[in-house]
Design an enzyme around this catalytic site. Structure first.
Site, PDB file in Angstrom:
ATOM      1  CD  GLN A   1       0.167  -1.435   3.014  1.00 28.96           C
ATOM      2  OE1 GLN A   1      -0.012  -2.225   2.565  1.00 28.96           O
ATOM      3  NE2 GLN A   1       0.578  -1.186   4.338  1.00 28.96           N
ATOM      4  N   GLY A   2       0.683   2.108  -1.020  1.00 26.39           N
ATOM      5  CA  GLY A   2       0.959   3.546  -0.839  1.00 26.39           C
ATOM      6  C   GLY A   2       2.529   3.929  -0.945  1.00 26.39           C
TER       7      GLY A   2
ATOM      8  CG  PHE B   1       3.419   2.993   3.796  1.00 24.18           C
ATOM      9  CD1 PHE B   1       3.630   3.885   5.000  1.00 24.18           C
ATOM     10  CD2 PHE B   1       2.422   3.505   3.111  1.00 24.18           C
ATOM     11  CE1 PHE B   1       3.129   4.858   5.301  1.00 24.18           C
ATOM     12  CE2 PHE B   1       1.808   4.765   3.542  1.00 24.18           C
ATOM     13  CZ  PHE B   1       2.058   5.397   4.600  1.00 24.18           C
ATOM     14  N   GLY B   2       7.340   1.058   3.132  1.00 24.59           N
ATOM     15  CA  GLY B   2       8.414   0.095   3.631  1.00 24.59           C
ATOM     16  C   GLY B   2       8.142  -0.219   4.885  1.00 24.59           C
TER      17      GLY B   2
ATOM     18  CE  LYS C   1       3.612   7.950   1.327  1.00 25.33           C
ATOM     19  NZ  LYS C   1       2.816   6.973   0.397  1.00 25.33           N
TER      20      LYS C   1
ATOM     21  CG  ASP D   1      -4.375  10.205  -1.463  1.00 25.11           C
ATOM     22  OD1 ASP D   1      -5.188   9.878  -2.224  1.00 25.11           O
ATOM     23  OD2 ASP D   1      -3.065   9.570  -1.241  1.00 25.11           O
TER      24      ASP D   1
END
Length: 346
Positions: A45-46, A48-49, A62, A161
Site C-alpha cells: 500500500q502507498g 510504504f516500507g 513513508k 487522499d
C-alpha cells in the site's frame, strides 16, 4: 485569546522542542530497520516500507518526495501535530526523520494489509473474507475515523487522499493511514484552494479535481466512493459498464433510481447480507458524492444515518465525477506534502 505570560510562552516553546526531539529518528536507525530501504521490505500500500527497530518494534516508513518545497521547521511542526492524533480508526504516526534530502514519516505497522488487497484482489478467497457484516463494520469504522479528523481531534483535518490503499486492516478493524497530503485548518476556516492537485483520481471530489478547492466535504465525497466500492467490490476509476454508465458512481445511481440497488452487490457476498443495510449504505454513499459540496452530509450526519435506521434519508442527485482518461498517468498519484495550521483553542 491573550494573557499568556512570557514564562508560559517560554515553557510552551521548550515543551514543543522536547516533543520534536522525542519524535525524531536518525536516518541510520531507519536505514538499519529497513535494510537500507530494501525493495524486499516494500509494502503493497502507498509506497510504504516495512522495518523493525532494534527494540523489536515493527514500523512502516513513508519516504516523502524529495521534490517537496516544504521547509524543515514546517515539516517537523506538522509531524508533531499529526503524531498527536489518537483514534482506533487511525494509524498512529510514531515519528519522523529529517536528514539531508530525506523526509520520512514513521508509522505503527499494521500487519493485515490494506482494504485494497482484500477488496480488489483477483483471488476470490480474499474477497470472500469480507462478508457483509465485516463490510458494514468497515464502512462505519472509516466514517468514525474521518469524523474524528473533521470534528473531534485538536485540529480540523482534511485528509485529501482517502482510498482503499490508505485503509489498513487490523484484525479487520479499519485504520486510516498516510497523512502525507493532509491539510489542517484553524477552527474558523473550513476550506482551501491549491494549484497543486494531490491525491488519487477517481477518489477526489469534483471541485478539487477541477478547481483545486477542498474542504471537509472533499473527504465526505471520497468516503462515498469508498462505501460504493466496499459494497460492489469494483473500482471507480477503472469501471465501465457497457450501455449503462461510464463510472461506478453513475452506475450505482442508475440502479438506485430504478429500484435495483441490490444488483450492485459484489457477487462474492452471495446471499449473506441485509438488504435494508445494503440499500441504505448505497443511498448514503450517493448522498456523499453529490456534485455540490454543500449538499453532502457531514461525517457526523453520516454516522447518525448509519446507526439510526428509522431516519428517512434524503434523495440523492445524479453524481458528477472526474473520470480518468487513457492519457492520464495519475491513477495512483499521491504526492506527499502536508500543510497544517494550528486551530485556536475552543
Amino acid at each position: 485569546m491573550t494573557g499568556f505570560s512570557r514564562k508560559a510562552r517560554i515553557n510552551g516553546a521548550k515543551n514543543d522542542i522536547a516533543t520534536i526531539d522525542s519524535l525524531q529518528f536518525d536516518l541510520a536507525t531507519i536505514e538499519a530497520a529497513t535494510s537500507n530501504f530494501s525493495i524486499n521490505n516494500k509494502l503493497r500500500q502507498g509506497g510504504f516500507g516495512e522495518g523493525t527497530l532494534a527494540n523489536g518494534l515493527e514500523i512502516a516508513v513513508k519516504r516523502l518526495s524529495k521534490g517537496s518545497v516544504q521547509g524543515a521547521k514546517e515539516f517537523k511542526n506538522e509531524a508533531v501535530l499529526v503524531a498527536k492524533l489518537q483514534h482506533r480508526n487511525l494509524v498512529r504516526l510514531l515519528g519522523f526523520c529529517l536528514e539531508g534530502e530525506e523526509k520520512l514519516l514513521v508509522y505503527e505497522f499494521v500487519p493485515n494489509k490494506s482494504l485494497d488487497y482484500f477488496l480488489h484482489d483477483p483471488v476470490p478467497e480474499q474477497k470472500e473474507k469480507l462478508d457483509w457484516s465485516r463490510r458494514y463494520k468497515l464502512i462505519g469504522g472509516i466514517a468514525r475515523g474521518i469524523r474524528y479528523l473533521h470534528a473531534n481531534s485538536h485540529f480540523r483535518i482534511v485528509h485529501r487522499d482517502l482510498k482503499p490503499r490508505n485503509i489498513l486492516l487490523d484484525a479487520m478493524e479499519p485504520k486510516i493511514s498516510d497523512f502525507g497530503v493532509a491539510r489542517i485548518f484553524e477552527v474558523d476556516r473550513t476550506r482551501g484552494n491549491t494549484s497543486r492537485i494531490v491525491g488519487t483520481y477517481g477518489y477526489m471530489s469534483p471541485e478539487y479535481t477541477m478547481r483545486g478547492q477542498f474542504s471537509v466535504k472533499s473527504d465526505v465525497s471520497s468516503f462515498g466512493v469508498l462505501a460504493i466500492e466496499i459494497i460492489s467490490g469494483k473500482r471507480n476509476n477503472i469501471f465501465y459498464q457497457s450501455g449503462r454508465a461510464e463510472d461506478l458512481l453513475s452506475y450505482a445511481w442508475e440502479l438506485w433510481k430504478e429500484g435495483k440497488s441490490l444488483e450492485l452487490i459484489d457477487p462474492a457476498l452471495r446471499e449473506s447480507y441485509s438488504e435494508d443495510e445494503v440499500v441504505r449504505c448505497i443511498q448514503l454513499g450517493l448522498l456523499c458524492v453529490e456534485q455540490n459540496p454543500e449538499d453532502r452530509p457531514t461525517m457526523t450526519s453520516v454516522l447518525t444515518m448509519l446507526t439510526r435506521h428509522h431516519l428517512k434519508l434524503p434523495l440523492p442527485q445524479r453524481p458528477r465525477f472526474f473520470i480518468q482518461t487513457e492519457s492520464d498517468d495519475h491513477s495512483h498519484q499521491s504526492v506527499n506534502e502536508v500543510s497544517i495550521s494550528k486551530q485556536n483553542p475552543r
